[in-house]
Design an enzyme around this catalytic site. Structure first.
Site: not given
Length: 700
Positions: A383-385, A387
């Protein structure tokens, strides 16, 4: 005059050669005469002398080296024990003779029968049948039509009546279990039948060894895990040499019966941990059936060299307790298994300070929920970790730069579900995009890299999309995402790449919803950013030391492993600094500010929530359940990082379905609190309340 002198010299040379040839002839004649005397005259006497002399050599196993944590606490020790072994003098030894020994041995030792298989029972029954009984299973006429002995044997096994198998008594099964171990050995090589025999068993065996040919008692040792299941799976296991590696080990001086490291640290550092065997040579001279002279020559053995690990065992135990407590609070929050993983490492050196994993399968009843090795073997969509890597990739590709803003709103592409952030954030720049975890900011960069200026002009092609995939993955790999981490273990996962390179999945790749990574890869990625772009090799072993008799002390350093830089990411230092500011903003103003904004150690990090769909049930009951994988990565302190972390809690139910949210943040918060508390006060790790020894099943 000159001619006369030359003639004299010519006459002297042949004379000297003649003398030399004569001397050589005399020496060879004497040598041949002596050989003749030894062989013909004294030969029989030497043969008799050899027959009167016996020479036996015993090689006694030495314990393996110990493992210490970074503060000198022994974490893997040895427990001395006795084993009963069988040495088969020849492969020609009849099975009936071995079976008779097994029957006698069964009366003297207790043996585990849990490993006896159905095939073992069939073999045992077949072995005891007469030739007539075997002909009743397969007639002579049938045998003539079969291709060979292998086919005959297969048919005989298949036709053994089930009632005969079920009629085997407990005594039969114990005999069978002993015979099974005896038959697994190699000729002239001790095969362990049972390890850890009791004192009573040892006494009985000693009194009866004279009637048990090939049976002996061996001094042995078993691994003792001082702190129980803490990092047990990472330490690895020892076991018999795998058949496919026998030649490899024999060429390095091993015996076939030796135990070797078969997984993880035990396997990776086998040559270091292996002990030097003691060699005892007994020479006996006899005459008239009586011993007239005997001597024993002994070469002392030594324990293997010791490993000093990067692990802080006190912190390791605290981290395990934090995760276990959070899993208890989670209750029924998971779609299938309750699980969580965490890696804490020093971003400057690559030292793994602690690495904990928890896994509680819903359909299994296990003795422990420890799954520490899952940090390097299990991969998830994070997921967004990820980014921070996405933003740096966009900067490097030239589709964005520090301060660049995109308008956060839903994106609609042909044949692709609507792509959007958790809510519409409007205009956001790169720092704000990290703070609020804007998906659309990442989508915009991905589309521009593929040649699509949404919504104005979208000229992307299969080739341009493929180039964008390759460029993103290349940049991610510089941080360790999707590539080998270099950790000092024999095996680890690199994750999986999504299989379909279509437009919509390219966008998902940029928000961590397509490729999968391990928790260790995630920790290495955030450590690289904390370390200003230097990717360090993660390590569990920092030193190799000589063994000493006092385990409370450590021997001299044989080898010290210095921190190793794997690469520096190909990105501008100003870009890295800009992303670091965004990660600090996540903790002070963004998605993790609720737990971290007031922390005195000033953390920086990035949250992540990957959407997952998990298949549950089977057959007609098979269905898919939506959930998420919670992640958090970060480091502290922001201005001088000394600890980096990655926490992953996979396959959690959605909040509306009873899933507990914020677990990755809670675990991270408590872990960082403990880390900085331990800098001021330490009490040492807690020794396990019961002896944890390596079990036979660990060695298979």
């Amino acid at each position: 005059m000159e001619r006369s002198s030359r003639k004299k010299k010519k006459h002297h040379v042949p004379a000297r050669l003649n003398v030399l040839f004569f001397a050589v002839f005399v020496l060879f004649s004497a040598l041949i005469l002596r050989l003749g005397v030894v062989q013909i005259v004294e030969g029989q006497e030497f043969v008799k002398e050899l027959e009167r002399t016996s020479n036996s050599t015993a090689r006694i196993d030495a314990p393996r080296g110990l493992m210490y944590d970074r503060f000198g606490h022994v974490v893997v020790d040895n427990e001395l024990e006795l084993s009963v072994t069988y040495t088969n003098p020849s492969r020609a030894t009849r099975a009936e003779a071995m079976l008779n020994i097994a029957r006698d041995l069964e009366e003297l030792i207790d043996i585990d029968i849990s490993r006896v298989t159905e095939r073992d029972k069939q073999d045992y029954l077949l072995l005891q049948m007469s030739q007539e009984e075997r002909y009743e299973l397969v007639s002579r006429e049938e045998r003539k039509e079969l291709e060979g002995p292998t086919e005959e044997y297969r048919l005989e096994i298949e036709r053994i009546p089930t009632e005969q198998i079920e009629s085997l008594s407990e005594k039969d099964l114990r005999i069978l279990a002993i015979y099974r171990e005896m038959s697994r050995g190699y000729a002239n090589s001790p095969q362990r039948i049972k390890r850890g025999i009791t004192d009573e068993e040892a006494h009985k065996l000693s009194e009866n060894l004279y009637r048990l040919p090939g049976i002996d008692i061996l001094r042995d040792s078993r691994r003792n895990y001082v702190f129980g299941e803490s990092l047990r799976s990472v330490f690895g296991s020892t076991g018999a040499i795998p058949r496919e590696k026998v030649d490899y080990y024999l060429s390095r001086g091993y015996d076939r019966s030796d135990l070797v490291g078969t997984s993880f640290l035990e396997m990776q550092f086998e040559e270091v941990l292996r002990g030097q065997k003691a060699v005892v040579e007994s020479i006996t001279h006899s005459s008239g059936g009586k011993t007239i002279e005997s001597s024993v020559n002994e070469r002392l053995g030594s324990r293997g060299n010791d490993l000093v690990l990067s692990i802080d065992m006190e912190f390791q135990q605290k981290l395990e307790e934090i995760i276990e407590e959070e899993m208890k609070k989670a209750g029924n929050s998971f779609i299938l298994d309750r699980s969580a993983y965490a890696v804490m490492m020093n971003p400057r050196t690559g030292d793994i300070i602690a690495m904990a994993g928890f896994n509680d399968p819903a359909d299994q009843n296990r003795s422990t929920n420890a799954d520490h090795i899952g940090n390097v073997t299990k991969a998830f969509e994070m997921g967004s970790s990820v980014k921070a890597a996405s933003v740096l990739t966009g900067f490097e590709a030239g589709v964005a730069q520090p301060g660049k803003s995109f308008y956060d709103r839903p994106i609609r592409l042909p044949s692709t579900p609507e792509k959007k952030s958790v809510r519409n954030f409007g205009w956001v720049n790169d720092v704000r995009a990290l703070e609020v975890s804007s998906n659309v900011y990442m989508f915009e960069m991905a589309m521009l890299m593929a040649g699509c200026n949404y919504p104005n002009q979208c000229n992307w092609t299969n080739n341009s999309v493929e180039r964008a995939y390759n460029e993103i993955r290349y940049n991610f790999s510089q941080f360790g995402l999707g590539s080998e981490t270099g950790i000092d273990l024999p095996s680890s996962s690199t994750g999986l790449q999504g299989g379909s390179s279509i437009y919509g999945n390219l966008l998902d790749l940029m928000i961590g919803q397509y490729d999968t990574y391990t928790t260790l890869q995630l920790a290495q990625y955030i450590s690289t950013i904390a370390n200003d772009g230097l990717r360090m090799q993660p390590r569990l072993v920092t030193e190799i030391r000589e063994p000493v008799s006092n385990t409370e002390e450590q021997g001299a350093i044989i080898q010290k492993f210095e921190p190793k830089v794997l690469n520096r990411i190909d990105m501008n230092e100003h870009y890295i600094s800009r992303v670091q500011q965004g990660l600090r903003g996540v903790m002070t103003r963004g998605t993790a500010s609720g737990r971290f904004s007031n922390k005195s150690y000033q953390p920086a990090g990035k949250t992540g929530t990957a959407q997952v769909r998990v298949a549950v049930g089977s057959g007609d009951n098979r269905r898919f359940v939506d959930g998420n994988t919670q992640t958090l990565v970060g480091y502290a302190p922001f201005d001088n990082p000394e600890i980096a972390f990655a926490v992953v809690v996979p396959n959690v139910k959605l909040e509306r379905n009873g899933g507990r949210q914020g677990m990755a943040q809670e675990i991270s918060s408590q872990a960082l609190d403990v880390y900085f508390q331990l800098k001021n006060e330490r009490n040492g790790p807690v020794v396990a309340d019961r002896l944890i020894l390596e079990q036979p099943e660990d060695r298979n």
